[in-house]
Design a protein around this motif. Structure first.
Motif, short mmCIF file in Angstrom:
data_model
loop_
_atom_site.label_atom_id
_atom_site.label_comp_id
_atom_site.label_asym_id
_atom_site.label_seq_id
_atom_site.Cartn_x
_atom_site.Cartn_y
_atom_site.Cartn_z
N UNK A 172 3.50 -0.76 3.50
CA UNK A 172 2.86 0.66 4.10
C UNK A 172 4.16 1.21 3.40
N UNK A 173 4.14 2.00 2.13
CA UNK A 173 4.97 3.87 1.81
C UNK A 173 4.23 4.34 2.17
N UNK A 174 4.61 5.25 2.50
CA UNK A 174 3.73 6.78 3.33
C UNK A 174 4.82 8.08 2.15
N UNK A 175 4.35 9.00 1.60
CA UNK A 175 4.97 9.83 1.00
C UNK A 175 4.43 11.15 0.66
N UNK A 176 5.14 12.14 0.71
CA UNK A 176 4.57 13.93 0.93
C UNK A 176 3.48 14.20 -1.12
N UNK B 100 1.31 -0.80 0.41
CA UNK B 100 -0.26 0.03 0.20
C UNK B 100 0.72 1.41 0.31
N UNK B 101 0.81 2.38 -0.58
CA UNK B 101 0.70 3.68 -0.72
C UNK B 101 0.36 4.89 -0.73
N UNK B 102 0.52 5.86 0.03
CA UNK B 102 0.00 6.28 0.86
C UNK B 102 0.44 7.65 0.50
N UNK B 103 0.08 8.85 0.60
CA UNK B 103 -0.02 10.28 -0.32
C UNK B 103 -0.39 11.12 0.15
N UNK B 104 0.16 12.55 0.98
CA UNK B 104 -0.77 13.27 1.38
C UNK B 104 0.31 14.36 1.63
N UNK B 105 -0.32 15.36 1.87
CA UNK B 105 0.55 17.37 2.41
C UNK B 105 1.10 16.91 3.48
N UNK B 106 2.16 17.69 3.06
CA UNK B 106 2.98 17.79 4.71
C UNK B 106 1.83 18.64 5.95
N UNK B 107 1.71 17.33 7.14
CA UNK B 107 1.05 17.99 8.10
C UNK B 107 -0.07 17.28 8.18
N UNK C 297 8.78 5.22 6.13
CA UNK C 297 8.34 6.77 7.26
C UNK C 297 9.53 7.85 6.14
N UNK C 298 9.58 8.16 4.80
CA UNK C 298 9.17 8.18 4.21
C UNK C 298 9.46 7.87 2.67
N UNK C 299 8.62 7.04 1.66
CA UNK C 299 9.79 6.90 0.81
C UNK C 299 9.49 7.86 0.14
N UNK C 300 9.75 9.49 0.07
CA UNK C 300 10.02 10.50 -0.26
C UNK C 300 11.26 10.82 -0.41
N UNK C 301 11.32 10.43 1.17
CA UNK C 301 12.86 10.57 2.12
C UNK C 301 13.56 9.48 1.65
N UNK C 302 13.23 7.66 0.69
CA UNK C 302 14.23 6.96 0.36
C UNK C 302 14.51 7.80 -0.61
#
Length: 285
Positions: free
Chosen positions: A177-181, A21-28, A121-126
């Protein structure tokens, strides 16, 4: 090679019934706090952001990850060796055996084996860590001039991240579960789109094809008719789970069991994806 046949009953068992599962959401918006909706004793968070402040009271375990090489080692320990790779490669049998020997006294492999859910947490930083790694490799320098080759670095970044994600996805019995911005992009004509924020384009293009589910987390309010409307100033968090949604947010539901939006509860969401919960909930829109 011995081929393994998985029956329908086995596919529904805990060992085989897993989700990526990949979950993306704005910062905060509260992506990291989704950890609180997962079973703490079964979950490990790979913390690439040093961002556990919002979940200090969460009772689960986390592992700080400072470099792409460390992340790759953890992925190999979680997923085991890849039989398709050369034994001496990063994902091969010899390197996996070397890692096991290096960490034999730490207990990390047994600890990872005991966790059913891996929260990245998070794929963005990965991708940022992977870019820092790629810039130091021979492929990131021109063979002719010896100067940095940006295209070579981005090419290596894409290959390395995709291989790591696929290896983790294949880990038996692991829900990942991958989360990202999620970034809001407005073009010169004022058209607004939402895009996952990552270094390089290859990972962003291929990730939806790797994972089972893509979900966008956003803030919503009710309109006069009681329908959900995206409102960045609101306080109600929802998970947008289906493609073709009215807000043009990134989403994909391979399970076919989710509503257009779902409440921000990953435990319930995973149960519904696995068919372990009713197909409708009081929170579904």
């Amino acid at each position: 090679m011995t081929f393994r046949i998985i029956s329908a009953d086995e596919r529904l068992s805990a060992a085989e019934n897993k989700t990526s599962l990949a979950i993306f959401g704005p910062p905060g918006v509260g992506k990291t706090t989704l950890l609180k909706s997962l079973p703490a004793e079964e979950t490990v968070c790979l913390d690439l952001e040093a961002g556990m402040k919002s979940v200090q009271d969460w009772r689960g375990a986390s592992i700080p990850v400072r470099s792409f090489a460390d992340f790759r080692d953890l992925v190999v320990l979680i997923g085991g060796p890849d039989p398709a790779q050369h034994p001496k490669s990063w994902y091969g049998a010899e390197y996996h055996a070397w890692l096991q020997a290096q960490h034999r006294d730490s207990g990390i492999e047994a600890f990872l084996a005991s966790k059913r859910i891996v929260f990245v947490d998070s794929i963005t930083d990965l991708t940022r860590q992977a870019m820092a790694y790629a810039r130091q490799q021979p492929e990131a320098f021109s063979e002719r001039t010896g100067k940095p080759d940006v295209r070579g670095a981005y090419g290596l970044l894409g290959r390395e991240v995709i291989q790591a994600l696929k290896h983790l996805q294949h880990a038996r019995g692991k829900t990942v579960i991958f989360v990202g911005v999620l970034e809001k992009v407005t073009d010169e004509f004022g058209t607004v789109t939402w895009q996952p924020q990552m270094e390089g384009s290859k990972t962003g293009r291929e990730l939806p094809g790797i994972v089972d589910q893509v979900v966008s987390m956003q803030l919503f309010a009710h309109d006069a008719e009681g329908d959900w409307v995206l409102d960045e100033t609101a306080s109600e968090r929802r998970l947008v789970c289906k493609s073709g949604n009215p807000w043009s947010l990134p989403a994909k539901d391979r399970s076919g069991r989710l509503d257009m939006t779902e409440p921000p509860d990953l435990g319930t969401l995973l149960a519904r994806i696995d068919g372990r919960a009713p197909t409708k909930t009081p929170f579904a829109s």
